[in-house]
Design a protein around this motif. Sequence first.
Motif, PDB file in Angstrom:
ATOM      1  N   ASP A 133      -4.699  -5.167   1.667  1.00 23.43           N
ATOM      2  CA  ASP A 133      -3.774  -6.275   1.840  1.00 23.43           C
ATOM      3  C   ASP A 133      -2.325  -5.798   1.730  1.00 23.43           C
ATOM      4  OD1 ASP A 133      -3.321  -9.290   1.955  1.00 23.43           O
ATOM      5  OD2 ASP A 133      -2.262  -8.785   0.113  1.00 23.43           O
ATOM      6  N   PHE A 134      -2.042  -4.977   0.738  1.00 19.28           N
ATOM      7  CA  PHE A 134      -0.688  -4.452   0.552  1.00 19.28           C
ATOM      8  C   PHE A 134      -0.327  -3.477   1.669  1.00 19.28           C
ATOM      9  CE2 PHE A 134      -1.125  -6.441  -3.472  1.00 19.28           C
ATOM     10  CZ  PHE A 134       0.159  -6.652  -3.946  1.00 19.28           C
ATOM     11  N   TYR A 135      -1.291  -2.707   2.125  1.00 19.30           N
ATOM     12  CA  TYR A 135      -1.050  -1.768   3.221  1.00 19.30           C
ATOM     13  C   TYR A 135      -0.690  -2.515   4.506  1.00 19.30           C
ATOM     14  CZ  TYR A 135      -2.012   1.872   6.711  1.00 19.30           C
ATOM     15  OH  TYR A 135      -1.914   2.753   7.772  1.00 19.30           O
ATOM     16  N   ARG A 137       0.738  -5.332   4.835  1.00 18.19           N
ATOM     17  CA  ARG A 137       2.052  -5.961   4.759  1.00 18.19           C
ATOM     18  C   ARG A 137       3.135  -5.047   5.326  1.00 18.19           C
ATOM     19  NH1 ARG A 137       2.169  -8.817  -1.269  1.00 18.19           N
ATOM     20  NH2 ARG A 137       0.086  -9.812  -1.148  1.00 18.19           N
ATOM     21  N   VAL A 138       2.915  -3.747   5.209  1.00 17.11           N
ATOM     22  CA  VAL A 138       3.893  -2.765   5.677  1.00 17.11           C
ATOM     23  C   VAL A 138       3.524  -2.237   7.056  1.00 17.11           C
ATOM     24  CG1 VAL A 138       4.978  -0.530   5.177  1.00 17.11           C
ATOM     25  CG2 VAL A 138       4.384  -2.093   3.298  1.00 17.11           C
ATOM     26  N   LYS A 140       1.939  -3.343  10.056  1.00 16.86           N
ATOM     27  CA  LYS A 140       1.483  -4.532  10.782  1.00 16.86           C
ATOM     28  C   LYS A 140       0.807  -4.210  12.115  1.00 16.86           C
ATOM     29  CE  LYS A 140       5.070  -7.424   8.690  1.00 16.86           C
ATOM     30  NZ  LYS A 140       4.142  -8.041   7.722  1.00 16.86           N
ATOM     31  N   ARG A 146      -8.569  -6.645   7.599  1.00 18.64           N
ATOM     32  CA  ARG A 146      -9.099  -7.120   6.322  1.00 18.64           C
ATOM     33  C   ARG A 146     -10.585  -7.446   6.375  1.00 18.64           C
ATOM     34  NH1 ARG A 146      -5.720 -11.008   5.752  1.00 18.64           N
ATOM     35  NH2 ARG A 146      -4.195  -9.909   4.463  1.00 18.64           N
ATOM     36  N   THR A 266       2.232  -8.218  -9.398  1.00 19.81           N
ATOM     37  CA  THR A 266       1.989  -8.755  -8.060  1.00 19.81           C
ATOM     38  C   THR A 266       0.636  -8.288  -7.532  1.00 19.81           C
ATOM     39  OG1 THR A 266       4.369  -8.714  -7.596  1.00 19.81           O
ATOM     40  CG2 THR A 266       2.886  -8.934  -5.708  1.00 19.81           C
ATOM     41  N   TYR A 267       0.356  -6.997  -7.726  1.00 14.43           N
ATOM     42  CA  TYR A 267      -0.934  -6.443  -7.287  1.00 14.43           C
ATOM     43  C   TYR A 267      -2.077  -7.100  -8.061  1.00 14.43           C
ATOM     44  CZ  TYR A 267      -4.709  -3.145  -6.313  1.00 14.43           C
ATOM     45  OH  TYR A 267      -5.904  -2.587  -5.928  1.00 14.43           O
TER      46      TYR A 267
END
Length: 279
Positions: A133-135, A137-138, A140, A146, A266-267
């Motif tokens: 999910d965090f990956y 975000r950067v 795209k 997912r 946040t994580y």
Amino acid sequence: MSTENALLTILTDRINNDTLVLPTLPEIAVRVRQAADDPEINLMQMADVISHDPALAARMIKVANSAFMGRTVKVNTLNQAVTRIGLRQIKNIATAMAMEQLFVSNNKLIKTYMDKAWQKTLKVACQAITTMDFYLRVNKHTSLNRDTITLASLVFNIGVLPILTEAERHPEVFANPSFLAHAIQKLGGKIGGAIMREWEFTDEFVEVAESWANPNYRPEHVCYVDFIRVGAIVEGILQVSDKSAALKQYEEKGIIKEVSMFADDTYLSVLEDVKTMFA
């Protein structure tokens, strides 16, 4: 030859001769995957397929209402859940939810091993999905997604099942739990890859099952194996001498922003949201 070595030899021979009995994909998962591959299928028809398994239907509604889906308005029906999740994700999410059905046994001792294996799988899955999910975000424009990591992270350790099933026929091996750990370490990946091929899963799933625990497999490209490994390292499932150093390579590869992210509020908040999908 010791009982442990004999069993290891039996397993190896059966793998090499393609005679090892592999688990079958749960029937509901087969039906969902076949329906999802039908270009004429629509959301109402998919909801009807899933409705034949009340437990899965309930889980799909729960997933649709999970904090990880990012919606505040709750859905109450399967049709609403399928619409929210979408056909593209339904195939892998439904298959992932059905995986738990495989980790069962009538043997009390085997059931304990199965339960532990499944709980380890869920822990790694939650970490892998959150990291992805965090990956995303950067990154795209990546082809990684997912819903694939959701399924990949729930089948990565599928190779343990035939080993435990075979060991169930030889109760004496349970006197030495370290043998099972050794057998799983040595044969789990090869068996897992065989299962993925038997189920006709794509190469990315074969790669995950075969290679996640192989220290000699170091792909230069970012792939799903990386996220499974990160999750396994964080949860202590993949044993490393220095956890920070092991995770640092994934920072250098651009998969995580920094090693400290796993302790960031946040994580951890997203991680808790992911866990609600499997609770």
